[in-house]
Every structure is written in C-alpha cells, then in structure tokens.
Design a protein around this motif. Sequence first.
Motif, mmCIF file in Angstrom:
data_model
loop_
_atom_site.group_PDB
_atom_site.id
_atom_site.type_symbol
_atom_site.label_atom_id
_atom_site.label_comp_id
_atom_site.label_asym_id
_atom_site.label_seq_id
_atom_site.Cartn_x
_atom_site.Cartn_y
_atom_site.Cartn_z
ATOM 1 N N THR A 33 0.850 -1.184 0.000
ATOM 2 C CA THR A 33 0.000 0.000 0.000
ATOM 3 C C THR A 33 0.887 1.235 0.000
ATOM 4 O OG1 THR A 33 -0.129 0.138 2.422
ATOM 5 C CG2 THR A 33 -1.823 -1.181 1.307
ATOM 6 N N ARG A 34 0.356 2.344 -0.506
ATOM 7 C CA ARG A 34 1.097 3.605 -0.487
ATOM 8 C C ARG A 34 0.099 4.754 -0.378
ATOM 9 N NH1 ARG A 34 5.470 4.284 -5.091
ATOM 10 N NH2 ARG A 34 6.152 2.327 -4.072
ATOM 11 N N ALA A 35 0.311 5.606 0.604
ATOM 12 C CA ALA A 35 -0.612 6.708 0.871
ATOM 13 C C ALA A 35 -0.774 7.604 -0.349
ATOM 14 C CB ALA A 35 -0.099 7.525 2.060
ATOM 15 N N GLY A 36 -2.035 7.927 -0.668
ATOM 16 C CA GLY A 36 -2.335 8.797 -1.781
ATOM 17 C C GLY A 36 -2.158 8.179 -3.146
ATOM 18 N N VAL A 37 -1.776 6.896 -3.192
ATOM 19 C CA VAL A 37 -1.470 6.241 -4.462
ATOM 20 C C VAL A 37 -2.384 5.051 -4.715
ATOM 21 C CG1 VAL A 37 0.302 5.033 -5.808
ATOM 22 C CG2 VAL A 37 0.930 6.987 -4.366
ATOM 23 N N GLY A 38 -2.372 4.069 -3.812
ATOM 24 C CA GLY A 38 -3.204 2.902 -4.026
ATOM 25 C C GLY A 38 -2.733 1.696 -3.232
ATOM 26 N N ALA A 39 -3.212 0.542 -3.645
ATOM 27 C CA ALA A 39 -2.863 -0.720 -2.997
ATOM 28 C C ALA A 39 -2.746 -1.798 -4.065
ATOM 29 C CB ALA A 39 -3.908 -1.116 -1.957
ATOM 30 N N VAL A 40 -1.864 -2.759 -3.804
ATOM 31 C CA VAL A 40 -1.594 -3.831 -4.758
ATOM 32 C C VAL A 40 -1.426 -5.137 -4.001
ATOM 33 C CG1 VAL A 40 -0.027 -4.695 -6.551
ATOM 34 C CG2 VAL A 40 -0.432 -2.233 -6.340
ATOM 35 N N SER A 41 -1.925 -6.209 -4.575
ATOM 36 C CA SER A 41 -1.633 -7.552 -4.103
ATOM 37 C C SER A 41 -1.032 -8.327 -5.270
ATOM 38 C CB SER A 41 -2.902 -8.250 -3.592
ATOM 39 O OG SER A 41 -2.608 -9.518 -3.058
ATOM 40 N N SER A 42 0.173 -8.874 -5.062
ATOM 41 C CA SER A 42 0.873 -9.629 -6.100
ATOM 42 C C SER A 42 1.028 -11.057 -5.606
ATOM 43 C CB SER A 42 2.242 -8.994 -6.361
ATOM 44 O OG SER A 42 3.011 -9.786 -7.236
ATOM 45 N N GLN A 43 0.391 -12.010 -6.286
ATOM 46 C CA GLN A 43 0.285 -13.357 -5.727
ATOM 47 C C GLN A 43 0.414 -14.435 -6.794
ATOM 48 O OE1 GLN A 43 -3.470 -12.189 -4.039
ATOM 49 N NE2 GLN A 43 -4.651 -13.447 -5.449
ATOM 50 N N ASN A 44 -0.011 -15.634 -6.454
ATOM 51 C CA ASN A 44 0.175 -16.866 -7.205
ATOM 52 C C ASN A 44 1.655 -17.243 -7.133
ATOM 53 O OD1 ASN A 44 -1.227 -18.982 -8.753
ATOM 54 N ND2 ASN A 44 0.198 -18.406 -10.359
ATOM 55 N N ILE A 45 2.354 -17.446 -8.236
ATOM 56 C CA ILE A 45 3.800 -17.688 -8.186
ATOM 57 C C ILE A 45 4.430 -16.308 -8.057
ATOM 58 C CG2 ILE A 45 5.758 -18.793 -9.286
ATOM 59 C CD1 ILE A 45 3.442 -20.679 -8.572
ATOM 60 N N THR A 46 4.717 -15.892 -6.826
ATOM 61 C CA THR A 46 4.851 -14.479 -6.510
ATOM 62 C C THR A 46 6.163 -13.880 -6.995
ATOM 63 O OG1 THR A 46 3.583 -14.929 -4.520
ATOM 64 C CG2 THR A 46 4.704 -12.815 -4.631
ATOM 65 N N ASP A 47 6.058 -12.697 -7.600
ATOM 66 C CA ASP A 47 7.207 -11.839 -7.885
ATOM 67 C C ASP A 47 7.052 -10.596 -7.015
ATOM 68 O OD1 ASP A 47 9.100 -10.082 -8.790
ATOM 69 O OD2 ASP A 47 8.559 -10.231 -10.913
ATOM 70 N N PRO A 48 7.805 -10.474 -5.913
ATOM 71 C CA PRO A 48 7.624 -9.360 -4.998
ATOM 72 C C PRO A 48 7.975 -7.993 -5.584
ATOM 73 C CG PRO A 48 8.754 -11.177 -3.903
ATOM 74 C CD PRO A 48 8.765 -11.469 -5.370
ATOM 75 N N THR A 49 8.601 -7.949 -6.762
ATOM 76 C CA THR A 49 8.908 -6.650 -7.361
ATOM 77 C C THR A 49 7.691 -6.006 -8.013
ATOM 78 O OG1 THR A 49 9.520 -7.516 -9.561
ATOM 79 C CG2 THR A 49 11.247 -7.460 -7.864
ATOM 80 N N LEU A 50 6.653 -6.785 -8.290
ATOM 81 C CA LEU A 50 5.526 -6.249 -9.058
ATOM 82 C C LEU A 50 4.664 -5.291 -8.252
ATOM 83 C CD1 LEU A 50 4.420 -9.423 -11.061
ATOM 84 C CD2 LEU A 50 6.039 -7.618 -11.711
#
Length: 224
Positions: A33-50
Amino acid sequence: MTFSLVARCAQTGMFGTAIASSSPAVAARCSYTRAGVGAVSSQNITDPTLGPLALDLMQGGLSATDAIAQIQGQAQFMEYRQVLAIDRNGRTAIHSGPRSLGIWTQARGVNVIAAGNLLANEDVPQAMVAGFENATGHLGDRLLAAMRAGLAAGGEAGPIHSAGLQMCDTVAWPVADLRCDWTEDCPIEAVATAWAIYQPQLDAYVQRALDPREAPSYGVAGDE
C-alpha cells in the motif's frame, strides 16, 4: 494458493489489502500500500517486485488499468502471476496469468477488487466483495469481514496457514501492518485478534512518530 482483496475507503481515502494463503508469511511477499497512491496484491507464483512497480507507476500518474497493462508488457513470466491493483480514484485492475494455479478467478465492486488461485470454488472472490461492501466501520473491519466471507464461501482448496492486513493513510508508512506468518489454527482470526488490540492505538502510534511530545502515554512499565 492465495485469496486477497485490495480496497479504498471512499470516506477517508485510506487504502488497504488483506490476504490469506496455505503458504507461510504470505503478506510479507504479497501486500503493498502507499498513501495517496493505491494498494496492490501480487500473488500466485509471486514476484515481490511487481507490487512496488505497480505503485510507482500509479504514483507517476497512471491509472490502475494502465499500470497493470504496462507491467504485462515489461515483466517476465506474467503467465504465472496474479496482480490486483486499486488507484487513488478507486479504479481497479487485475492480471491473472493463464498458468495461475487451480481454480482462479476475480470479482470487482465499488472501491474493491478480490481474486484468488487454488480456490475451493469460483464463488470465493464475489463473496469477499460482498462481505466488504456489506460491512461497516473502519476499513480494517471491512477488510477482515471480506476475508471471513471468502473463507466461509470455501476459501482455498486446502487449509490456510498465514494471513495479513495492511493499510495506509496520509503518512509515508503503513499505519497498520499486521501478520500471522504461520499457524495451524485460523490465521485470519489471528490477524483479527491483533487488529482488535491495535486499532484503538493506531492514531497514537502515528502521533508518536510525528511528534512524541503530543503523544498519549506509551502504556509501558515505567511510563508516567
């Protein structure tokens, strides 16, 4: 092997994500998450850079849809990835690669999107969206209601062992980042217990960071 949602509170502008998985420490790799920007969930075979990449793109002015489209065009092995995003205006987008595991699907609502893979059935994300939209109160309460609804609808195909809840508000760090990295019991309920303890203190922790002179008592031994 994961189900999650990302959401925006229309009243406060806060963003949050909640997630559960059979894998250990899922929130440490998948929730952003990032204030004023949004939220993201990156999952399955995970790439934490996404997750950080999607937030950077949205912070640079792209919508959630355009950010996900750019990631689809530049990141590797996207056929294995599942990425959910919500932007500052509540617009949502998702990429679910064709090599996502097991039963995988997604559902959208107002200011919320949910998705999962290796699910017990295709109804889980829609149940999560309904759980979020029908709940009231703090964004954290609504996120947990959604996770409980997803679990009640079947959740993952097997038992879940880790879960997490992350939210941001107006400061540069997550105002709540609660995780259960492994349990043989229900990790969603473990996070819910932590949230019940943390929520009454959330504003005080922010104030202590901004100006400890104006903060409430710390509530520890020796504090007067």
